[in-house]
Design a protein around this motif. Sequence first.
Motif: not given
Length: 202
Positions: A33-59
């Motif tokens: 969904n994120i790739e479609a909304k931002f029209w980006v290939d997430l594998d081609t950018i320097n993406l953090c391994e962490s994800i912030i969900f409802n203010g909490i950091v996950f991997d």
Amino acid sequence: MKNKSTILIFIICFCLSLDLTAQKADFSTIRDNIEAKFWVDLDTINLCESIIFNGIVFDSSTINSEFRKYELSEIIVTELADLSESRLIHKNCDFIILLGTGYSQSDDDKSQILGRIRENLNANVPKLKIHDFLCSKCKQVIIDGRAYEIYDAKEIVNNLTVKDIEYIADYESSDPSVYGQNAQNGLIEIYLTKKGKKKKSW
């Protein structure tokens, strides 16, 4: 007895179909969904391994266990934050995924985005409906997960108030193969409040 069995089978099948339509959230689907909304290939950018969900950091290895508590439709905030504009000093990545089930968005923020999409549609969509009209500058409007054609979107957006909106997001450009041709001009994603849903007649 045969009729009772038939009714019981029908009820079981109906209940199972309800379960299937309620899709649980998972990171793979949200990533798509994120790739479609931002029209980006997430594998081609320097993406953090962490994800912030409802203010909490996950991997990525632990986020799915948290997602099991939610339906996919409950994840309404999906942002790809550019860390070059962040004050974080010790970072080894350029972008981070921010997700949430809700967002404390100010009325001013909602009003500004709503104003931009009104201006875009009112300036580019003719007052009289033209069959098969293609708008070269219109943004695509998605409301509560449903895409609307430009004439309907214009009417809906012009009748919305800030109080009808739970959350509104403005993406610069999105994948037209997913959201339709107008998405290349931008995507407006709107989630309505309970009041807004009741008011909805479209």
